[in-house]
Design an enzyme around this catalytic site. Structure first.
Site, PDB file in Angstrom:
ATOM      1  N   SER A 141      42.209  28.048  44.258  1.00 23.55           N
ATOM      2  CA  SER A 141      41.664  28.682  45.272  1.00 23.55           C
ATOM      3  C   SER A 141      41.345  30.223  44.612  1.00 23.55           C
ATOM      4  O   SER A 141      42.096  30.546  44.063  1.00 23.55           O
ATOM      5  CB  SER A 141      42.515  28.964  46.207  1.00 23.55           C
ATOM      6  OG  SER A 141      42.222  29.951  47.425  1.00 23.55           O
ATOM      7  N   TYR A 155      51.002  30.283  48.939  1.00 19.68           N
ATOM      8  CA  TYR A 155      50.064  29.534  48.672  1.00 19.68           C
ATOM      9  C   TYR A 155      49.269  29.929  47.543  1.00 19.68           C
ATOM     10  O   TYR A 155      48.941  29.179  46.624  1.00 19.68           O
ATOM     11  CB  TYR A 155      49.289  29.471  49.813  1.00 19.68           C
ATOM     12  CG  TYR A 155      47.813  28.933  49.759  1.00 19.68           C
ATOM     13  CD1 TYR A 155      47.647  27.520  49.849  1.00 19.68           C
ATOM     14  CD2 TYR A 155      46.465  29.585  49.482  1.00 19.68           C
ATOM     15  CE1 TYR A 155      46.383  26.928  49.561  1.00 19.68           C
ATOM     16  CE2 TYR A 155      45.306  29.087  49.297  1.00 19.68           C
ATOM     17  CZ  TYR A 155      45.308  27.693  49.528  1.00 19.68           C
ATOM     18  OH  TYR A 155      43.963  27.179  49.358  1.00 19.68           O
TER      19      TYR A 155
HETATM   20  P1  NAP Z   1      41.615  20.190  54.912  1.00 20.46           P
HETATM   21  O1  NAP Z   1      40.362  20.168  55.707  1.00 20.46           O
HETATM   22  O2  NAP Z   1      42.773  20.789  55.816  1.00 20.46           O
HETATM   23  O3  NAP Z   1      41.793  18.916  54.423  1.00 20.46           O
HETATM   24  C1  NAP Z   1      43.072  18.605  53.518  1.00 20.46           C
HETATM   25  C2  NAP Z   1      42.956  17.350  53.109  1.00 20.46           C
HETATM   26  O4  NAP Z   1      44.337  17.258  52.271  1.00 20.46           O
HETATM   27  C3  NAP Z   1      43.166  16.331  54.163  1.00 20.46           C
HETATM   28  O5  NAP Z   1      42.471  15.082  53.915  1.00 20.46           O
HETATM   29  C4  NAP Z   1      44.749  16.033  54.069  1.00 20.46           C
HETATM   30  O6  NAP Z   1      44.820  14.682  54.664  1.00 20.46           O
HETATM   31  C5  NAP Z   1      44.969  16.092  52.743  1.00 20.46           C
HETATM   32  N1  NAP Z   1      46.316  16.326  52.376  1.00 20.46           N
HETATM   33  C6  NAP Z   1      47.130  17.560  52.881  1.00 20.46           C
HETATM   34  N2  NAP Z   1      48.452  17.343  52.651  1.00 20.46           N
HETATM   35  C7  NAP Z   1      48.587  16.115  51.912  1.00 20.46           C
HETATM   36  C8  NAP Z   1      49.436  15.325  51.179  1.00 20.46           C
HETATM   37  N3  NAP Z   1      50.679  15.806  51.326  1.00 20.46           N
HETATM   38  N4  NAP Z   1      49.142  14.200  50.627  1.00 20.46           N
HETATM   39  C9  NAP Z   1      48.028  13.739  50.588  1.00 20.46           C
HETATM   40  N5  NAP Z   1      46.919  14.362  51.364  1.00 20.46           N
HETATM   41  C10 NAP Z   1      47.334  15.441  51.801  1.00 20.46           C
HETATM   42  O7  NAP Z   1      41.616  21.205  53.635  1.00 20.46           O
HETATM   43  P2  NAP Z   1      40.177  21.621  52.918  1.00 20.46           P
HETATM   44  O8  NAP Z   1      39.841  23.268  53.180  1.00 20.46           O
HETATM   45  O9  NAP Z   1      39.259  20.750  52.691  1.00 20.46           O
HETATM   46  O10 NAP Z   1      40.907  21.979  51.582  1.00 20.46           O
HETATM   47  C11 NAP Z   1      41.119  21.067  50.485  1.00 20.46           C
HETATM   48  C12 NAP Z   1      41.443  21.944  49.340  1.00 20.46           C
HETATM   49  O11 NAP Z   1      40.693  23.193  49.046  1.00 20.46           O
HETATM   50  C13 NAP Z   1      42.922  22.368  49.291  1.00 20.46           C
HETATM   51  O12 NAP Z   1      43.561  22.007  47.852  1.00 20.46           O
HETATM   52  C14 NAP Z   1      42.878  23.725  49.465  1.00 20.46           C
HETATM   53  O13 NAP Z   1      43.928  24.480  49.148  1.00 20.46           O
HETATM   54  C15 NAP Z   1      41.616  24.088  48.672  1.00 20.46           C
HETATM   55  N6  NAP Z   1      40.913  25.329  49.364  1.00 20.46           N
HETATM   56  C16 NAP Z   1      40.333  25.252  50.536  1.00 20.46           C
HETATM   57  C17 NAP Z   1      39.581  26.619  50.757  1.00 20.46           C
HETATM   58  C18 NAP Z   1      39.204  26.891  52.403  1.00 20.46           C
HETATM   59  O14 NAP Z   1      38.578  28.043  52.619  1.00 20.46           O
HETATM   60  N7  NAP Z   1      38.915  25.852  53.143  1.00 20.46           N
HETATM   61  C19 NAP Z   1      39.677  27.691  50.270  1.00 20.46           C
HETATM   62  C20 NAP Z   1      40.352  27.600  48.750  1.00 20.46           C
HETATM   63  C21 NAP Z   1      40.902  26.457  48.341  1.00 20.46           C
HETATM   64  P3  NAP Z   1      45.340  14.335  56.103  1.00 20.46           P
HETATM   65  O15 NAP Z   1      44.818  15.066  57.371  1.00 20.46           O
HETATM   66  O16 NAP Z   1      45.036  12.761  56.352  1.00 20.46           O
HETATM   67  O17 NAP Z   1      46.835  14.425  56.314  1.00 20.46           O
END
Ligand code: NAP
Length: 246
Positions: A141, A155
């Site tokens: 991130s 985080y």
């Molecule tokens: P999201 O929409 O909340 O999706 C998260 C995914 O991870 C979901 O499929 C969830 O599964 C799964 N998950 C969460 N905890 C888990 C666990 N303990 N074991 C297995 N699966 C788990 O999040 P996102 O925004 O797509 O984020 C994806 C990645 O990008 C993360 O690593 C996040 O830190 C990173 N990121 C996101 C952003 C942003 O602005 N969105 C920015 C920087 C980095 P379930 O719902 O089925 O539980």
């Protein structure tokens, strides 16, 4: 021949977008999720319509026993593993460092760091055993650079650990034809912000983005697919910002 890709956290957001694009680009898919089975099934259906074979491998990456189950399902469904997108990750409620609890820190690091490292370990073992090499993309991130003061320093610190792990693992396996890189997304339109208690976060922070907008999960997915692909055949140990300049 279609190569096989494991995506953790594939039921929503960046993981789901990556799965859809990977299917269209010729990957077969192992789709991990923790709770959202309906989301994962919808992603699997879309991927199969694009020609991919898929298996669902539910499990919490924070639990080593469940990681074993995830890889048990993958080994039963496919005879190889060529790629990993280490994407499952969580944030938590906005808080100052003075308000952080031991339980919160344990969960944050169990999912975002220890889970990611253990999943990568299992993937690397299979890539080494096949002799075919592979490609790993860890999802970090921009917070790793920015520190996320007064929001979620825990985080940010967990993602900085992913950056360092990416470089170390990349150097360990580079000579074995396994590339390891990371993506640092910026402000991306997914549900993670609402899950962290701040649905309006993107709206509040986009004025700070040089491009003056949030990114989409598809824009992150395209960068991930580049690093996974042979187009990035001489790229390893690096971290690519997908942040609109932030
Ligand atoms: P999201 O929409 O909340 O999706 C998260 C995914 O991870 C979901 O499929 C969830 O599964 C799964 N998950 C969460 N905890 C888990 C666990 N303990 N074991 C297995 N699966 C788990 O999040 P996102 O925004 O797509 O984020 C994806 C990645 O990008 C993360 O690593 C996040 O830190 C990173 N990121 C996101 C952003 C942003 O602005 N969105 C920015 C920087 C980095 P379930 O719902 O089925 O539980």
């Amino acid at each position: 021949m279609r190569r096989v890709l494991l995506i953790t956290g594939a039921s929503a957001g960046i993981g789901a977008a990556t799965a859809r694009l990977a299917a269209a680009r010729g990957w077969d898919l192992a789709l991990n999720y923790r709770t959202d089975r309906a989301g994962a099934e919808a992603v699997a259906q879309a991927a199969e319509e694009a020609g991919a074979r898929t298996v669902l491998c539910p499990g919490d990456v924070a639990d080593p026993a469940q990681i074993e189950q995830i890889f048990g399902v993958i080994d039963a469904g496919f005879d190889r593993l060529d790629g990993l997108v280490n994407n499952a990750g969580i944030v938590d409620m906005t808080a100052s460092v003075t308000d952080l609890t031991h339980d919160r820190l344990r969960r944050m690091f169990d999912v975002n760091v220890i889970g990611a490292i253990l999943v990568a370990k299992e993937a690397v073992q299979r890539m080494l055993a096949s002799g075919q090499g592979g490609s790993i993309v860890n999802i970090s991130s921009a917070a790793a650079r920015l520190g996320s003061a007064n929001q979620y320093v825990d985080y940010a610190a967990s993602k900085a650990a992913i950056d360092t792990f990416t470089k170390g693992l990349a150097d360990e396996v580079a000579a074995r034809n396994i590339r390891v890189n990371a993506i640092r997304p910026g402000l991306i339109e997914t549900e993670i912000h609402a899950k962290g208690g701040e649905p309006d976060r993107l709206h509040r922070l986009t004025p700070n983005v040089p491009m003056r907008r949030a990114g989409t999960a598809d824009e992150v997915a395209r960068a991930i697919l580049y690093l996974l692909s042979d187009e990035a055949s001489y790229v390893t140990g690096t971290t690519l910002d997908v942040t609109g300049g932030r």
